[in-house]
Enzyme design. Structure first.
Site, mmCIF file in Angstrom:
data_model
loop_
_atom_site.group_PDB
_atom_site.id
_atom_site.type_symbol
_atom_site.label_atom_id
_atom_site.label_comp_id
_atom_site.label_asym_id
_atom_site.label_seq_id
_atom_site.Cartn_x
_atom_site.Cartn_y
_atom_site.Cartn_z
ATOM 1 C CG ASP A 244 40.476 33.748 33.252
ATOM 2 O OD1 ASP A 244 41.171 33.713 32.004
ATOM 3 O OD2 ASP A 244 40.912 34.107 34.311
ATOM 4 C CG HIS B 46 41.531 37.285 38.143
ATOM 5 N ND1 HIS B 46 40.056 36.919 37.715
ATOM 6 C CD2 HIS B 46 42.400 36.669 37.467
ATOM 7 C CE1 HIS B 46 40.508 36.252 36.570
ATOM 8 N NE2 HIS B 46 42.037 35.897 36.451
ATOM 9 C CG HIS C 235 45.333 32.555 37.783
ATOM 10 N ND1 HIS C 235 44.576 32.118 36.690
ATOM 11 C CD2 HIS C 235 44.858 33.965 37.432
ATOM 12 C CE1 HIS C 235 43.857 32.738 35.707
ATOM 13 N NE2 HIS C 235 44.023 33.915 36.268
ATOM 14 C CB CYS D 210 46.980 34.781 31.582
ATOM 15 S SG CYS D 210 47.517 36.072 30.389
ATOM 16 C CG ASN E 41 40.162 31.929 36.860
ATOM 17 O OD1 ASN E 41 40.698 32.984 37.136
ATOM 18 N ND2 ASN E 41 40.113 31.750 35.673
#
Lengths: 295, 295
Positions: free
Chosen positions: B13, B203, B205, B236, B245
């Site tokens: 990512d 997960h 952000h 993304c 992240n």
């Protein structure tokens, strides 16, 4: 609807050690701006010796111009004399203060923790007689700049003394800004166990970007009150390495985004913050203190 | 002793949408550096079409140089072909991915949510037969960039499909970085109620500085696994406005300071982070993709 009470401490903790003096008319405008944005309670000043905090030695003058108000005016007081001044100045609540750790209490208040607690008994009695709301603040409730990790038992001893004095609230102060969610959970749960009916509040200094994490976990464990300052101003002059307070606007946004009502219009704080930061940036010296304000 | 599992997603990512390509030898060095610091599991790549993610279309080559390892290698896969590639490349686990919201799933995977879930059944079956650990990731588990707040029921529908496929973990992805502690609590509790025995991971952000607050509350409600990236890299490409992240070093520090063991030596991550950021800063273009890597 879920609610939380956010108390602004900009005029007291935010300005007491700022890089510039904020004159009385600007302080009044600041406080009225906070009130206008919906802040329910404001710590307006500290009634301590002007030698300690010359930048906020104008508490009587400020409060003299704030007689008619809807919000709650709070003053920090270290002793009976402070409560007497607070009563004359017309505040609604006083914040008593003592450190859980001996060394910080001596650095901050120049006497032992027990001596401080004994003196606070008289202060609390007078405040209660006058119908003031009494907030019992525990400084160094997590770590002490001189002693490191403070034992939970030391915090609970201070809490027990405060409860015996009949305080309405217990405020845990993270003087150094080193509290973690796990520590906060431990201490809040322990206090809720001995004083389930009391309001528990937090005074956090946001040193490592953990402020909102601490707030979120504290809220989960029943903390209903948080102190904050515009622009994250503040920091204890007697705690080397201490960081600023929780940022008021960020705290309001954080709760409102979760559907937890603060009663505060965050967008109305922007101008208030900009104005006070502009005055601080002028770097004005503290005015000479007069005899009558001696604490 | 309390522990938490932190999974690094920097190579996948963090690098898939970075401002510069990181060549295979540097990716291998990055992953070995992470492993050397004690990171227990690393999402090494995604086996998707190289047209989608040209900067990480070198997954086979990278994994080819990482055959002997102590950690867990994870690859993100969108379909059966991805699992086949992952098996040949020798990974230990696959992350299946589908969005809870229809619009984001179409933008990200170019088909409907139900079509995706139907295709993932075959992918999961093959992964299970080969003994791979299966992670079921739910994108837009909180908000969708196109649809706004995603209904909890939509998340639970995807979770139910994943459970029917026999996944080992459920990963909730805050694709936009708009999750709040209250939303996280709601969704984690709902998933724990239907799948108490499954590992639940997050997960996140970190868009508004609420990342650690979300982590802290998630941990209180039983989340045992968190994904993070060095330097807070990532975001993304199919979610306008998405932020990076969680920062791996800050996350490790946050848990270790609370006595929650991550098994990761945070001080050994500094050099690893500096090295990869230096390579990214060179702004190298993605290499031309070869036919054999077609996803």
């Amino acid at each position: 609807m879920a609610t939380v009470r956010i108390i602004d401490v900009t005029p007291r903790d935010g300005l007491q050690d700022a890089p510039g003096y904020v004159p009385v008319p600007d302080k009044v405008q600041l406080i009225q701006g906070l009130l206008g944005a919906g802040v329910p309670a404001i710590e307006v000043t500290a009634f301590v010796s002007p030698r300690w905090s010359p930048l906020i030695a104008d508490g009587e003058e400020v409060l003299g111009q704030l007689r008619d108000h809807q919000g709650e005016w709070i003053a920090l007081v270290p002793n009976l004399k402070g409560v007497q001044r607070a009563i004359r100045a017309g505040v609604d609540a006083v914040t008593l203060v003592v450190s859980a750790s001996e060394s910080h209490n001596r650095a901050n208040l120049n006497r032992s923790r027990d001596e401080t607690l004994n003196l606070l008994q008289d202060a609390a009695r007078l405040a209660r007689q006058q119908g003031l709301r009494i907030r019992g603040a525990v400084s160094t409730a997590f770590d002490c700049p001189f002693e490191g990790r403070v034992a939970l038992s030391a915090v609970l001893e201070v809490v027990a003394r405060y409860l015996a004095m009949g305080v309405d609230e217990i405020i845990l102060a993270d003087t150094l800004g080193t509290a973690t969610p796990r520590l906060i959970k431990e201490r809040v749960q322990a206090i809720k166990a001995v004083a389930p009916e009391k309001t528990v509040g937090l005074h956090l200094h946001d040193r490592r970007g953990w402020g909102l994490a601490n707030v979120a976990v504290a809220y989960e464990y029943g903390v209903q009150e948080f102190e904050a300052a515009l622009g994250g101003l503040g920091g204890c002059p007697y705690a080397p390495g201490a960081a600023g307070n929780l940022d008021l606007e960020r705290l309001v946004e954080f709760f409102e985004a979760q559907g937890v009502s603060t009663g505060i219009a965050g967008d109305r704080l922007v101008e208030v913050r900009q104005r006070v930061l502009t005055v601080i940036a002028q770097g004005l010296p503290a005015p000479e203190t007069s005899k009558k304000m001696e604490g």
